[in-house]
Design an enzyme around this catalytic site. Structure first.
Site, short mmCIF file in Angstrom:
data_model
loop_
_atom_site.label_atom_id
_atom_site.label_comp_id
_atom_site.label_asym_id
_atom_site.label_seq_id
_atom_site.Cartn_x
_atom_site.Cartn_y
_atom_site.Cartn_z
N LYS A 50 0.86 -1.19 0.00
CA LYS A 50 0.00 0.00 0.00
C LYS A 50 0.89 1.23 0.00
CE LYS A 50 -3.80 2.44 2.03
NZ LYS A 50 -5.12 2.28 2.66
N LEU B 231 1.78 -5.59 3.30
CA LEU B 231 0.63 -6.33 3.85
C LEU B 231 0.51 -7.72 3.25
CD1 LEU B 231 -1.48 -3.23 3.25
CD2 LEU B 231 -1.52 -4.31 5.50
N TYR C 188 -1.19 -10.48 1.20
CA TYR C 188 -2.00 -10.37 0.00
C TYR C 188 -3.26 -11.23 0.15
CZ TYR C 188 -3.56 -11.30 -4.80
OH TYR C 188 -4.31 -11.45 -5.94
N ALA C 189 -4.42 -10.63 -0.02
CA ALA C 189 -5.69 -11.36 0.04
C ALA C 189 -6.10 -11.66 -1.41
CB ALA C 189 -6.74 -10.52 0.74
N ASP D 226 -14.48 -0.16 12.97
CA ASP D 226 -14.83 0.16 11.58
C ASP D 226 -15.07 -1.10 10.76
OD1 ASP D 226 -13.39 2.31 8.98
OD2 ASP D 226 -15.45 1.84 9.54
N LYS E 166 -16.78 -3.23 8.33
CA LYS E 166 -17.75 -3.09 7.22
C LYS E 166 -17.15 -3.80 6.01
CE LYS E 166 -15.98 1.54 6.25
NZ LYS E 166 -16.27 2.97 6.29
N ASN F 239 -13.77 -3.05 4.46
CA ASN F 239 -12.53 -3.30 5.21
C ASN F 239 -12.25 -4.78 5.40
OD1 ASN F 239 -12.19 -0.58 5.46
ND2 ASN F 239 -13.09 -0.44 7.50
N ASP G 206 -7.31 -2.85 7.19
CA ASP G 206 -7.61 -1.44 7.42
C ASP G 206 -7.99 -1.10 8.85
OD1 ASP G 206 -9.45 1.03 5.48
OD2 ASP G 206 -7.94 1.16 7.05
N THR H 225 -18.69 6.15 7.12
CA THR H 225 -20.13 6.28 6.86
C THR H 225 -20.86 5.94 8.15
OG1 THR H 225 -20.22 3.96 6.27
CG2 THR H 225 -19.89 5.51 4.46
C1 LIG Z 1 -3.97 3.01 5.92
O1 LIG Z 1 -4.21 1.87 5.16
C2 LIG Z 1 -4.33 0.73 5.96
C3 LIG Z 1 -4.43 -0.54 5.14
O2 LIG Z 1 -5.54 -0.39 4.25
C4 LIG Z 1 -5.63 -1.35 3.28
C5 LIG Z 1 -4.92 -2.56 3.30
C6 LIG Z 1 -5.04 -3.47 2.26
C7 LIG Z 1 -5.87 -3.16 1.18
C8 LIG Z 1 -6.62 -1.97 1.16
C9 LIG Z 1 -6.49 -1.07 2.21
O3 LIG Z 1 -7.19 0.08 2.29
C10 LIG Z 1 -8.06 0.40 1.21
C11 LIG Z 1 -7.22 0.93 0.10
O4 LIG Z 1 -6.23 1.53 0.40
N1 LIG Z 1 -7.52 0.69 -1.23
C12 LIG Z 1 -6.59 1.15 -2.22
C13 LIG Z 1 -8.70 -0.05 -1.74
C14 LIG Z 1 -8.26 -1.25 -2.57
C15 LIG Z 1 -8.83 -2.51 -2.03
N2 LIG Z 1 -7.82 -3.51 -1.75
C16 LIG Z 1 -7.54 -4.44 -2.80
C17 LIG Z 1 -6.88 -5.72 -2.38
C18 LIG Z 1 -6.93 -6.88 -3.10
N3 LIG Z 1 -6.19 -7.84 -2.49
C19 LIG Z 1 -5.63 -7.30 -1.37
N4 LIG Z 1 -4.81 -7.88 -0.46
C20 LIG Z 1 -4.43 -7.14 0.57
N5 LIG Z 1 -4.81 -5.86 0.77
C21 LIG Z 1 -5.63 -5.26 -0.12
C22 LIG Z 1 -6.06 -5.98 -1.25
N6 LIG Z 1 -6.04 -4.00 0.09
#
Ligand SMILES: COCCOc1ccc2cc1OCC(=O)N(C)CCCNCc1c[nH]c3ncnc(c13)N2
Length: 279
Positions: free
Chosen positions: A44, A92, A94-95, A138, A140, A143, A156, A174
């Protein structure tokens, strides 16, 4: 030990970026591979200037600190972070199946069996968080991520706090998922996560949260309507919702936080017992 990398001083050179996983309000997430261990991660990227402009520095530090010390199969792993002159990078887990939010929009709504599986995993994760004195605050679909086998991973932790002191209500995100004590700015405790679990269960089987207002002419009107519905706990169930599901949701969405069904009792509720394969 397991394949989690030990804490070291990372730089962008340690990673090769594969593709974009999505853009969010605070930054973007990329699929990347850590070169030496060939470990697939989500990276991220956030801009320091933007973090400063939004005044979320403290919140981000708290989030990295909290999530970095947690380890649970239903909590998205945070392996570390690093920065260059302009950007902060969070490493992070990876999901592989992305965000539950996107899956729910695609499916419109889940079966009660699928919902029960997700809720049971959430009960596990929340039990772990609360026993570590962490309130998420949070919960939802946006997240919640989905792992390779469709298991939920809470990500998140932007709004999570350690419960060393009861927080004055700081409004966040929200309204749909916020309990009465938070929309009214009163003190709140770990039972805010039990409330949002009730909202989540409702949204998983109905396709939208119980107090949402979509028809209103503008956001302020719809927020005011949602606010009133939350305070009056105005619950209505479509006829396809089973009585067990409605009963569990009603026991989680209690106005008084102390009246909400405690986590350990959720696993013995008929909705969960009847819908989970014998474990
Ligand atoms: C301050 O931040 C704290 C951590 O916030 C996040 C950690 C991990 C995230 C998304 C996080 O916040 C939302 C965000 O920044 N987006 C860009 C939305 C994209 C959605 N994710 C897509 C996704 C697909 N496979 C994943 N495997 C792991 N993490 C992912 C994703 N996304």
């Amino acid at each position: 030990g397991d394949k989690q990398p030990d804490i070291k001083h990372w730089t962008l050179e340690d990673f090769e970026v594969a593709r974009d996983l999505g853009k969010g309000n605070f930054g973007s997430v990329f699929l990347a591979r850590e070169k030496s261990r060939k470990l697939i991660v989500a990276l991220k990227v956030m801009y320091k200037q933007q973090i400063k402009d939004m005044g979320i520095q403290k919140q981000l530090e708290r989030e990295i600190n909290i999530q970095g010390h947690l380890r649970h199969p239903n909590i998205l792993g945070l392996y570390g972070y690093f920065h260059d002159d302009k950007r902060i990078f969070i490493i992070l887990e990876y999901a592989a199946n992305g965000a539950l939010y996107d899956e729910l929009r695609k499916r419109i709504r889940f079966t009660e069996e699928e919902a029960a599986k997700y809720i049971a995993q959430m009960v596990d994760a929340l039990g772990y968080l609360h026993s570590n004195q962490v309130i998420h605050r949070d919960i939802k679909p946006e997240n919640l991520m989905l792992g390779r086998n469709g298991e939920i991973k809470i990500g998140d932790f932007g709004w999570s706090v350690r419960t060393e002191r009861l927080k004055r209500g700081t409004l966040c995100g929200t309204l749909d998922y916020l309990p009465p004590e938070m929309v009214e700015g009163r003190v709140h405790d770990k039972n805010v996560d039990i409330w949002s679990l009730g909202i989540l269960l409702y949204e998983l089987i109905v396709g939208s949260p119980p107090f949402e207002e979509k028809q209103a002419e503008n956001d302020d009107v719809s927020s005011a309507i949602t606010y009133e519905r939350i305070r009056n706990v105005e619950l209505h169930f479509p006829k396809y919702v089973s009585k067990d599901a409605a009963d569990l949701i009603s026991k989680l969405l209690k106005y008084n936080s102390g009246d909400r069904l405690p986590l350990r009792n959720i696993m013995h509720h008929p909705f969960i017992v009847k819908n989970l394969p014998e474990t």
